[in-house]
Design a protein around this motif. Structure first.
Motif, PDB file in Angstrom:
ATOM      1  N   LEU A 233       0.310  -1.681   0.484  1.00  0.00           N
ATOM      2  CA  LEU A 233      -0.653  -0.177   0.004  1.00  0.00           C
ATOM      3  C   LEU A 233       0.837   0.889  -0.455  1.00  0.00           C
ATOM      4  CD1 LEU A 233      -2.270  -1.412   2.471  1.00  0.00           C
ATOM      5  CD2 LEU A 233      -3.112  -1.154  -0.340  1.00  0.00           C
ATOM      6  N   LEU A 234       1.952   0.831   0.615  1.00  0.00           N
ATOM      7  CA  LEU A 234       2.944   2.048   0.319  1.00  0.00           C
ATOM      8  C   LEU A 234       3.813   2.490  -0.250  1.00  0.00           C
ATOM      9  CD1 LEU A 234       4.406   1.296   3.940  1.00  0.00           C
ATOM     10  CD2 LEU A 234       2.797   4.197   3.208  1.00  0.00           C
ATOM     11  N   ALA A 235       3.556   1.289  -1.421  1.00  0.00           N
ATOM     12  CA  ALA A 235       4.529   1.162  -2.448  1.00  0.00           C
ATOM     13  C   ALA A 235       3.558   2.153  -3.722  1.00  0.00           C
ATOM     14  CB  ALA A 235       4.618   0.460  -3.306  1.00  0.00           C
ATOM     15  N   LEU A 236       1.413   2.177  -3.396  1.00  0.00           N
ATOM     16  CA  LEU A 236       1.396   2.474  -3.920  1.00  0.00           C
ATOM     17  C   LEU A 236       0.769   3.996  -4.251  1.00  0.00           C
ATOM     18  CD1 LEU A 236      -1.490  -0.495  -4.016  1.00  0.00           C
ATOM     19  CD2 LEU A 236      -0.131  -0.024  -6.254  1.00  0.00           C
ATOM     20  N   ALA A 237       1.224   4.348  -2.608  1.00  0.00           N
ATOM     21  CA  ALA A 237       0.942   5.799  -2.592  1.00  0.00           C
ATOM     22  C   ALA A 237       1.920   6.299  -3.209  1.00  0.00           C
ATOM     23  CB  ALA A 237       0.799   5.697  -0.754  1.00  0.00           C
ATOM     24  N   ALA A 238       3.413   6.168  -2.818  1.00  0.00           N
ATOM     25  CA  ALA A 238       4.544   6.392  -2.915  1.00  0.00           C
ATOM     26  C   ALA A 238       4.862   7.191  -5.020  1.00  0.00           C
ATOM     27  CB  ALA A 238       5.906   5.633  -2.617  1.00  0.00           C
ATOM     28  N   TYR A 239       4.095   5.895  -5.150  1.00  0.00           N
ATOM     29  CA  TYR A 239       4.200   5.836  -6.716  1.00  0.00           C
ATOM     30  C   TYR A 239       2.552   6.997  -6.923  1.00  0.00           C
ATOM     31  CZ  TYR A 239       7.346   2.202  -7.524  1.00  0.00           C
ATOM     32  OH  TYR A 239       8.473   2.267  -7.527  1.00  0.00           O
ATOM     33  N   ASP A 240       2.052   7.928  -6.650  1.00  0.00           N
ATOM     34  CA  ASP A 240       1.106   8.437  -7.137  1.00  0.00           C
ATOM     35  C   ASP A 240       1.424   9.577  -5.773  1.00  0.00           C
ATOM     36  OD1 ASP A 240      -1.132   9.788  -7.828  1.00  0.00           O
ATOM     37  OD2 ASP A 240      -2.891   9.091  -6.491  1.00  0.00           O
ATOM     38  N   ALA A 241       2.469  10.231  -5.814  1.00  0.00           N
ATOM     39  CA  ALA A 241       3.194  11.194  -4.203  1.00  0.00           C
ATOM     40  C   ALA A 241       2.441  12.662  -5.343  1.00  0.00           C
ATOM     41  CB  ALA A 241       4.293  10.828  -3.947  1.00  0.00           C
ATOM     42  N   GLY A 242       3.102  12.422  -6.402  1.00  0.00           N
ATOM     43  CA  GLY A 242       2.481  14.153  -6.626  1.00  0.00           C
ATOM     44  C   GLY A 242       0.723  14.255  -6.408  1.00  0.00           C
ATOM     45  N   HIS A 243       0.101  13.776  -6.387  1.00  0.00           N
ATOM     46  CA  HIS A 243      -1.487  13.950  -6.769  1.00  0.00           C
ATOM     47  C   HIS A 243      -1.940  14.090  -5.394  1.00  0.00           C
ATOM     48  CE1 HIS A 243       0.191  13.459 -10.657  1.00  0.00           C
ATOM     49  NE2 HIS A 243      -0.561  14.205 -11.215  1.00  0.00           N
ATOM     50  N   ALA A 244      -1.694  13.304  -4.300  1.00  0.00           N
ATOM     51  CA  ALA A 244      -2.482  12.525  -2.754  1.00  0.00           C
ATOM     52  C   ALA A 244      -2.000  12.922  -1.719  1.00  0.00           C
ATOM     53  CB  ALA A 244      -1.936  10.875  -2.990  1.00  0.00           C
ATOM     54  N   SER A 245      -2.258  13.031  -1.169  1.00  0.00           N
ATOM     55  CA  SER A 245      -2.498  13.836   0.470  1.00  0.00           C
ATOM     56  C   SER A 245      -1.386  12.850   1.743  1.00  0.00           C
ATOM     57  CB  SER A 245      -2.842  13.857   1.396  1.00  0.00           C
ATOM     58  OG  SER A 245      -2.647  14.257   2.887  1.00  0.00           O
ATOM     59  N   VAL A 246      -0.232  12.961   1.573  1.00  0.00           N
ATOM     60  CA  VAL A 246       1.062  12.313   2.678  1.00  0.00           C
ATOM     61  C   VAL A 246       0.327  11.360   3.018  1.00  0.00           C
ATOM     62  CG1 VAL A 246       0.871  14.015   4.577  1.00  0.00           C
ATOM     63  CG2 VAL A 246       2.150  12.917   3.852  1.00  0.00           C
ATOM     64  N   TRP A 247      -1.099  11.631   4.215  1.00  0.00           N
ATOM     65  CA  TRP A 247      -1.584  10.889   4.884  1.00  0.00           C
ATOM     66  C   TRP A 247      -2.251   9.407   3.927  1.00  0.00           C
ATOM     67  CZ3 TRP A 247      -1.250  10.808   9.853  1.00  0.00           C
ATOM     68  CH2 TRP A 247      -0.198  12.551  10.056  1.00  0.00           C
TER      69      TRP A 247
END
Length: 488
Positions: A380-394
């Protein structure tokens, strides 16, 4: 082998001095144990908390250290890995020193040196001086660690001993999981304009207060056999581990010059020589640092590999997460520490109840469940990292919570299964080997995951690749646990 991690005395055994076995090999009749001094637990747990805190508090200070001291990637890795490596190198020897010269004495020496080394870190004028201070901190922590366990085992018995060790485990967890938040609060407070330096200097008043109470609150104890130190073994393992980790840290930045390859080859040779030396000392009934009879057990060998797989990923994960939050997401130290509370919440929920889960499922199933949860959380962290430019850090919080939830299920049972097949007479030696593997795994893991992180370039991609590699490590852990024999 006699270490500070030897099995505890039976309930009612005398605390200050261990009794030697009788002529037939049986222990003498137990005598009434005096109550432990009231301040004993606060003193030793203060030292435990300082060690756990300084293992992880540096993570949120790394960007500030880089900016203030001009530290490059290799130096940053040494700030982390040097501490863990120094502990690993000194751990078994420190246990032997406590057995021989007295655990209170060696604990006090370690506490004094740790406090001085913390001052050296906080006042370091250069990045190189900071690395030196961190190595000194690690060696001092190695002096304290085995003595804490031995003092708790000899000063308490029965239910009181169980409560003491429960508080010891809780202290370790709080220092490790919330170290990032504590560091963030210290850096944000910027006490006296010290910035990141306060993360180290805060140890001075705490360490001095604990040191002042040592003589009054801690009973002295030592092994009646007064075992030797095996200086050849100490030298071999120290040089071998240094030769192993040094090229892993320095190699990428220098494009792997010849000396790094030679160091790795030298490490392999020295570790082989060390193994032969320990085997000969064991068969000759000498005093080896590592009793090689341990490795006759396939369950112990597999459990040791499981320990290595797990601990390779722990310190390295906290480092790359801190770098991602501050360099990739632009958070300050306090904001980064607040994000870490997500993993802390998951960890505390399960770490306090793991004994109930293992009583119902057994260690193997509990570790398997924890390892799979950690792999899912890291995914889940890997998926969130690859969308880092659009998603909140939370958006990182769900993955962090699941990872921490799984981590709490793994830490205690993976140690239990590593020691389950060891005969009682070798329990102390086995515990020393397991603790050393934990520390070496953390140091080498920082070096290896650092290769992945700093080799990616883009911060989001670097974090994504790192946590993906760590998820694979958790699956390796699950596979290794599946090879362990079933226990009722």
């Amino acid at each position: 082998m006699s270490t500070a991690l030897d099995t505890p005395p039976p309930t009612g055994a005398a605390a200050p001095t261990e009794q030697a076995p009788g002529p037939t090999g049986q222990s003498p009749a137990p005598t009434e144990q005096a109550p432990a001094p009231r301040g004993l637990l606060p003193v030793v747990l203060t030292a435990t908390f300082m060690t756990a805190l300084d293992t992880f508090v540096v993570n949120v200070a790394v960007p500030s250290v880089q900016a203030d001291l001009g530290a490059g990637p290799a130096v940053v890795q040494w700030v982390m890995a040097g501490f863990g490596l120094a502990i690993a190198v000194g751990l078994v020897t420190a246990g032997r020193l406590g057995d021989r010269y007295g655990r209170r004495r060696v604990f006090a020496l370690g506490l004094a040196l740790f406090t001085l080394a913390s001052a050296a870190c906080g006042l370091a004028p250069t990045a190189t001086a900071l690395v030196g201070g961190r190595v000194a901190q690690g060696l001092a922590a190695a002096l304290m660690g085995p003595q804490v366990l031995a003092i708790l085992r000899t000063a308490f018995s029965g239910p009181a001993q169980a409560r003491a060790f429960a508080r010891y485990g809780l202290t370790m967890g709080i220092g490790a999981v919330f170290g990032q938040l504590i560091g963030g609060l210290l850096i944000r407070a910027d006490l006296l304009g010290l910035g990141w330096r306060s993360c180290f200097l805060i140890n001075l008043p705490i360490g001095l207060a604990a040191l002042a109470a040592v003589r009054r609150c801690l009973p002295e104890s030592r092994s009646p056999q007064r075992p030797g130190l095996d200086p050849v073994g100490v030298l071999l393992v120290s040089v071998a581990l240094t030769a192993l980790v040094l090229p892993l840290i320095q190699g990428p930045g220098l494009h792997w010059p010849l000396w790094t390859v030679l160091c790795l080859a030298t490490a392999a040779v020295l570790l082989a020589v060390f193994a032969v030396h320990q085997h000969r000392a064991t068969t000759a009934q000498g005093t080896p640092l590592v009793d090689t009879r341990l490795f006759r057990s396939g369950a112990f060998r597999t459990g040791l590999l499981a320990q290595l797989a797990f601990w390779l990923g722990q310190a390295s994960f906290f480092l790359v997460l801190a770098l991602h939050l501050q360099l990739g997401r632009g958070l300050d130290a306090l904001g980064s520490g607040l994000v870490f509370t997500a993993i802390g919440l998951g960890y505390l929920l399960t770490s306090n109840a793991t004994h109930l889960v293992t009583a119902r499922l057994g260690e193997r199933r509990t570790i398997t469940a924890g390892g799979l949860l950690m792999a899912v959380g890291l995914g889940l962290l890997a998926l969130a990292a690859y969308d880092a430019g659009h998603a909140s850090v939370w958006w990182l919080a769900p993955g962090l919570f699941v990872d921490g939830f799984g981590m709490g299920l793994v830490i205690a049972p993976v140690t239990t299964v590593s020691l389950a097949a060891v005969e009682p007479g070798l329990a102390g030696a086995a515990a020393g080997v397991v603790a050393t593997v934990q520390q070496v795994g953390g140091a080498v893991g920082i070096a290896l995951i650092g290769l992945v992180y700093y080799g990616a370039g883009d911060p989001a991609a670097a974090f994504g690749r790192s946590v993906t590699a760590l998820a694979v490590l958790e699956l390796v852990l699950v596979g290794l646990v599946g090879l362990l024999p079933r226990r009722s």
